[in-house]
Motif scaffolding. Structure first.
Motif, PDB file in Angstrom:
ATOM      1  N   ALA A 108       6.905  -4.642  -2.196  1.00  0.00           N
ATOM      2  CA  ALA A 108       7.490  -5.984  -2.221  1.00  0.00           C
ATOM      3  C   ALA A 108       6.564  -6.870  -3.041  1.00  0.00           C
ATOM      4  CB  ALA A 108       7.667  -6.561  -0.815  1.00  0.00           C
ATOM      5  N   THR A 109       6.957  -8.129  -3.188  1.00  0.00           N
ATOM      6  CA  THR A 109       6.114  -9.144  -3.817  1.00  0.00           C
ATOM      7  C   THR A 109       5.577 -10.062  -2.728  1.00  0.00           C
ATOM      8  OG1 THR A 109       7.435  -9.083  -5.833  1.00  0.00           O
ATOM      9  CG2 THR A 109       6.041 -11.004  -5.516  1.00  0.00           C
ATOM     10  N   LEU A 125       0.011 -14.183  -6.611  1.00  0.00           N
ATOM     11  CA  LEU A 125       1.235 -13.413  -6.424  1.00  0.00           C
ATOM     12  C   LEU A 125       0.903 -11.956  -6.724  1.00  0.00           C
ATOM     13  CD1 LEU A 125       4.338 -13.886  -5.894  1.00  0.00           C
ATOM     14  CD2 LEU A 125       4.617 -13.729  -8.369  1.00  0.00           C
ATOM     15  N   VAL A 126       1.159 -11.067  -5.766  1.00  0.00           N
ATOM     16  CA  VAL A 126       0.840  -9.656  -5.969  1.00  0.00           C
ATOM     17  C   VAL A 126       2.097  -8.815  -5.770  1.00  0.00           C
ATOM     18  CG1 VAL A 126      -1.559  -9.956  -5.255  1.00  0.00           C
ATOM     19  CG2 VAL A 126       0.161  -9.259  -3.561  1.00  0.00           C
ATOM     20  N   VAL A 127       2.158  -7.710  -6.501  1.00  0.00           N
ATOM     21  CA  VAL A 127       3.292  -6.788  -6.419  1.00  0.00           C
ATOM     22  C   VAL A 127       2.787  -5.431  -5.935  1.00  0.00           C
ATOM     23  CG1 VAL A 127       5.106  -5.606  -7.707  1.00  0.00           C
ATOM     24  CG2 VAL A 127       4.515  -7.971  -8.271  1.00  0.00           C
ATOM     25  N   GLU A 132       1.052   0.946  -3.839  1.00  0.00           N
ATOM     26  CA  GLU A 132      -0.181   0.496  -4.471  1.00  0.00           C
ATOM     27  C   GLU A 132      -0.030  -0.902  -5.066  1.00  0.00           C
ATOM     28  OE1 GLU A 132      -1.210   3.353  -7.419  1.00  0.00           O
ATOM     29  OE2 GLU A 132      -1.810   4.887  -5.970  1.00  0.00           O
ATOM     30  N   LEU A 133      -1.169  -1.571  -5.224  1.00  0.00           N
ATOM     31  CA  LEU A 133      -1.198  -2.859  -5.895  1.00  0.00           C
ATOM     32  C   LEU A 133      -1.059  -2.627  -7.394  1.00  0.00           C
ATOM     33  CD1 LEU A 133      -1.712  -5.927  -6.067  1.00  0.00           C
ATOM     34  CD2 LEU A 133      -4.165  -5.427  -6.012  1.00  0.00           C
ATOM     35  N   THR A 134       0.033  -3.136  -7.996  1.00  0.00           N
ATOM     36  CA  THR A 134       0.282  -2.881  -9.422  1.00  0.00           C
ATOM     37  C   THR A 134       0.185  -4.131 -10.281  1.00  0.00           C
ATOM     38  OG1 THR A 134       2.670  -3.165  -9.091  1.00  0.00           O
ATOM     39  CG2 THR A 134       1.773  -0.919  -8.916  1.00  0.00           C
ATOM     40  N   GLU A 135       0.379  -5.317  -9.689  1.00  0.00           N
ATOM     41  CA  GLU A 135       0.318  -6.547 -10.472  1.00  0.00           C
ATOM     42  C   GLU A 135      -0.278  -7.658  -9.623  1.00  0.00           C
ATOM     43  OE1 GLU A 135       3.872  -7.702 -12.614  1.00  0.00           O
ATOM     44  OE2 GLU A 135       4.703  -5.694 -12.324  1.00  0.00           O
ATOM     45  N   SER A 155      -4.231  -7.338   4.473  1.00  0.00           N
ATOM     46  CA  SER A 155      -3.587  -7.967   5.634  1.00  0.00           C
ATOM     47  C   SER A 155      -2.177  -8.417   5.304  1.00  0.00           C
ATOM     48  CB  SER A 155      -4.418  -9.162   6.114  1.00  0.00           C
ATOM     49  OG  SER A 155      -5.675  -8.740   6.594  1.00  0.00           O
ATOM     50  N   ALA A 156      -1.981  -8.876   4.068  1.00  0.00           N
ATOM     51  CA  ALA A 156      -0.668  -9.388   3.691  1.00  0.00           C
ATOM     52  C   ALA A 156       0.335  -8.282   3.418  1.00  0.00           C
ATOM     53  CB  ALA A 156      -0.800 -10.284   2.455  1.00  0.00           C
ATOM     54  N   ALA A 157      -0.115  -7.187   2.783  1.00  0.00           N
ATOM     55  CA  ALA A 157       0.818  -6.171   2.292  1.00  0.00           C
ATOM     56  C   ALA A 157       0.729  -4.851   3.036  1.00  0.00           C
ATOM     57  CB  ALA A 157       0.567  -5.930   0.802  1.00  0.00           C
ATOM     58  N   GLY A 158      -0.197  -4.734   3.995  1.00  0.00           N
ATOM     59  CA  GLY A 158      -0.320  -3.484   4.731  1.00  0.00           C
ATOM     60  C   GLY A 158      -0.997  -2.376   3.953  1.00  0.00           C
ATOM     61  N   THR A 159      -1.648  -2.728   2.866  1.00  0.00           N
ATOM     62  CA  THR A 159      -2.363  -1.721   2.077  1.00  0.00           C
ATOM     63  C   THR A 159      -3.727  -1.429   2.686  1.00  0.00           C
ATOM     64  OG1 THR A 159      -3.116  -3.545   0.682  1.00  0.00           O
ATOM     65  CG2 THR A 159      -1.259  -2.255  -0.125  1.00  0.00           C
ATOM     66  N   THR A 160      -4.357  -0.400   2.174  1.00  0.00           N
ATOM     67  CA  THR A 160      -5.752  -0.097   2.492  1.00  0.00           C
ATOM     68  C   THR A 160      -6.512  -0.012   1.172  1.00  0.00           C
ATOM     69  OG1 THR A 160      -5.152   1.152   4.470  1.00  0.00           O
ATOM     70  CG2 THR A 160      -7.343   1.541   3.537  1.00  0.00           C
ATOM     71  N   GLY A 161      -7.492  -0.887   1.003  1.00  0.00           N
ATOM     72  CA  GLY A 161      -8.340  -0.832  -0.179  1.00  0.00           C
ATOM     73  C   GLY A 161      -7.792  -1.513  -1.412  1.00  0.00           C
ATOM     74  N   ALA A 162      -6.789  -2.389  -1.262  1.00  0.00           N
ATOM     75  CA  ALA A 162      -6.276  -3.149  -2.408  1.00  0.00           C
ATOM     76  C   ALA A 162      -7.142  -4.386  -2.606  1.00  0.00           C
ATOM     77  CB  ALA A 162      -4.828  -3.551  -2.187  1.00  0.00           C
ATOM     78  N   THR A 163      -7.788  -4.498  -3.747  1.00  0.00           N
ATOM     79  CA  THR A 163      -8.717  -5.603  -3.988  1.00  0.00           C
ATOM     80  C   THR A 163      -8.517  -6.191  -5.374  1.00  0.00           C
ATOM     81  OG1 THR A 163     -10.397  -4.056  -4.794  1.00  0.00           O
ATOM     82  CG2 THR A 163     -10.484  -4.651  -2.456  1.00  0.00           C
TER      83      THR A 163
END
Length: 673
Positions: A108-109, A125-127, A132-135, A155-163
């Motif tokens: 999602a965005t 704004l992240v995609v 994975e974090l792509t944008e 915390s926002a997107a439920g990812t692990t290690g997105a920085t």
């Protein structure tokens, strides 16, 4: 033959008449050879009486040009609005770069708040795609940041290690302009420039689309200036000129005194007054029939987003995603083109990319600091007449849905939402039917009126929206000789009320069916839409297609002046040679007139040569001499070989499709008298 004496007498008479034109007073007419003309002084007085005091209007334009607010920098500063000068001078988010893609996120965005040692209101704004974090891009720069800026994407997107790594810097640097709300009038802005220190220096007061005129008038007063009404600021500088109907004629936002109400463009003044762009999420709706939604345009070629444009989550065609209306418009994601059955690339990506390319190349902006993002949606319906696309038809609700959910998504992101113009790609179904030019224009007018109403409902902004489209060129495909809907498109363009022909469609490569375009050509057509959009809504100089503006008959020669400031070319390479380069002529009753030759004269004129004197009331036409039943396009379809050379300097997507944006002659039928 006249004698030398007779010639000398005639020359003397002409000389005397010319002298009288220059020296006679403002009450005198001058007659020569039974023709009477007003003296120059008399004509100037007529212009002043008709249009207002030219001297004072010129002085106002010069004052605007000399002031900082009249500079291009100040105009760009309007898009950089802050609550206070302190906020503008403070540090905000400047750039963001992905340092870790992470994994396991929900696609999602997301809008992610940014924290720091101090600072507030910053958002990125992240995609998330494929978990994975792509944008990542700056959405709101915020204010007062010091130290390290941090965004908790996990915390926002439920990812692990997105920085991400976020750099901070002054929101506005030395030499840059910005605005804050004015304390003088609601709807007005004070414009500042940042000087060395840094310190914010007040430059002047400006208006927003005339909204603040009445309140400013109450504070500063309004004075009569012959036929113009002038508003001055506290320094005695003219900041607005209005005509007697109260229409805004010139404001301090005019760059070098350009009249922003008349619109410019070509040789004729436009009556369309485009809005000033303030909103930061702009709907880019492609409406019409199959070419508006990319029929046969596969495989799609825009599979990654070059800049920061957006679309709804289900795809570029929300109605084809197989989801409910709510679910197909649930979130916003990066604008890419996708395939649905036999539908692929649409004009949307080309249009958005071209606008941004030109803002970067011509205006010195960066795409991340241009002040807005596009939200694109292709809402058309294949094989549908203008009646079927009308507000009473089955498919108009698609536009309403894009406006409704676009406004909702914008509000969730803290963005102001607007629809300055609709991209209109339609006409084939009406070429193939009984639609007349008159009925098509009536339907088009009703459609545009309803779009204005619905856009105002969902944006809160009331003005006449623009419409940018092609000129349809497929009448031969339907066994038609006359390009009736192409002429309707030209009539709408010539009405100068906000409908613009960006390009005729015969220049594009068609798919094997000879009716739809290739994926590359859909993007190329979109680029023409984007060029027109940039000229109308950002440059505010209007847009003119390549068409004849005036004609002169000189015996067997007819010379036409075309709307261009670049070199005309008869090009048989990009478009295959057509008989008489795509032109023909008929007399006043419709009988053919044989053209002996067609040639370019100077940079902007075309000379048509005939065997005998051209009859007054005859017609010269373009697009009528194709072969009914032929496939459309640059090889066998109705076409001309006349273009200008604009594409020598404007080439779209040089690293991709690499297409020149020459203007090609539109189809026309002109009576020459």
């Amino acid at each position: 033959m006249a004698t030398e004496y007779e010639n000398s007498q005639k020359l003397a008479a002409v000389t005397e008449a010319m002298e009288q034109l220059f020296i006679a007073d403002e009450d005198t007419d001058v007659t020569y050879d039974e023709t009477t003309k007003p003296s120059i002084d008399k004509r100037f007085k007529q212009i002043v009486d008709d249009y207002g005091n030219i001297v004072d209007l010129t002085a106002a334009a010069e004052a605007a040009a000399e002031s900082a607010i009249g500079s291009a920098g100040a105009a760009a500063g309007v898009a950089n609005q802050y609550d206070s000068t302190a906020d503008a001078l403070s540090n905000g988010l400047k750039t963001v770069a992905i340092t870790g893609a992470g994994s396991g996120g929900t696609d999602a965005t997301y809008v992610v708040d940014v924290t720091g040692s101090t600072g507030s209101n910053g958002k990125i704004l992240v995609v998330i795609s494929g978990g994975e974090l792509t944008e990542a891009s700056i959405l709101v720069p915020g204010k007062d940041y010091t130290g390290t800026a941090v965004a908790d994407i996990d915390s926002a997107a439920g990812t692990t290690g997105a920085t991400v790594s976020i750099a901070i810097a002054a929101n506005r640097g030395v030499g840059e302009y910005f605005t804050i709300p004015s304390g003088v009038a609601n709807g007005a802005l004070d414009i500042y420039v940042v000087e060395t220190g840094p310190v914010a220096t007040f430059t002047d007061l400006t208006l927003i689309d005339g909204v603040a005129v009445s309140e400013i008038e109450a504070v500063y007063g309004r004075q009569s200036d012959d036929n113009a009404l002038v508003i001055e600021n506290q320094y005695g500088q003219k900041i607005a000129i209005l005509d007697q109907q109260g229409r805004l004629k010139l404001t301090a936002l005019s760059v070098a005194g350009v009249d922003i109400t008349e619109g410019g463009g070509g040789e004729e003044d436009s009556e369309y007054s485009p809005p000033l762009i303030y909103s930061d999420l702009l709907a880019l709706i492609s409406y019409g029939q199959s070419l508006s939604i990319g029929a046969e345009g596969f495989p799609a070629i825009t599979t990654t987003q070059r800049f920061d444009s957006l679309r709804f989550n289900v795809g570029i065609r929300p109605e084809m995603g197989g989801l409910s209306v709510e679910d197909s418009h649930a979130t916003l994601v990066a604008l890419t083109e996708n395939v649905n059955a036999n539908y692929g690339e649409t004009p949307c990506s080309g249009a958005a990319e071209c606008v941004i390319e030109l803002l970067v190349a011509e205006d010195g902006r960066t795409y991340g600091n241009k002040g807005f993002k596009f939200l694109a949606a292709a809402n058309g319906r294949g094989g549908t007449s203008i009646a079927g696309l009308s507000p009473d038809g089955e498919y108009y609700q698609r536009i309403v849905d894009s406006l409704d959910y676009g406004a909702q998504r914008a509000d969730e992101l803290g963005l102001a939402f607007d629809l300055p113009a609709v991209l209109w790609t339609q006409g084939e179904a009406d070429d193939n039917g009984s639609t007349t030019i008159e009925s098509y224009l009536a339907s088009l007018s009703a459609l545009r009126a309803q779009i204005d109403i619905d856009a105002a409902t969902y944006t809160g902004l009331t003005y006449q929206r623009g419409m940018i489209g092609y000129q349809v060129s497929s009448h031969n495909y339907y066994d038609e000789q006359d390009p009736k809907i192409a002429l309707a498109h030209l009539a709408a363009h010539k009405a100068k009320d906000g409908f613009f022909i960006a390009t005729p469609s015969y220049i594009f490569d068609y798919a094997v069916d000879g009716l739809h375009l290739t994926a590359e050509s859909y993007k190329w057509m979109g680029a023409y839409y984007g060029l027109s959009y940039k000229r109308v809504f950002f440059d505010r100089i209007g847009w003119e297609c390549l068409r004849p503006l005036s004609w002169v008959i000189q015996g067997k020669y007819v010379i036409a002046k075309f709307a261009t400031d670049t070199q005309l070319v008869l090009d048989t390479t990009l478009v295959s040679a057509a008989d008489d380069y795509g032109f023909d002529a008929v007399d006043e009753v419709g009988d053919p007139l044989a053209i002996s030759s067609v040639s370019v004269v100077g940079n902007d004129k075309v000379k048509f040569t005939f065997a005998t004197d051209f009859p007054s009331g005859g017609h010269i036409r373009a697009g009528f001499n194709g072969t009914p039943g032929n496939l459309s396009g640059p090889v066998t379809g109705a076409r001309t070989n006349l273009r200008d050379s604009l594409g020598d300097s404007i080439i779209f997507d040089t690293a991709g499709i690499n297409k020149p944006l020459h203007r090609w002659c539109v189809f026309f039928d002109e009576e020459i008298v």
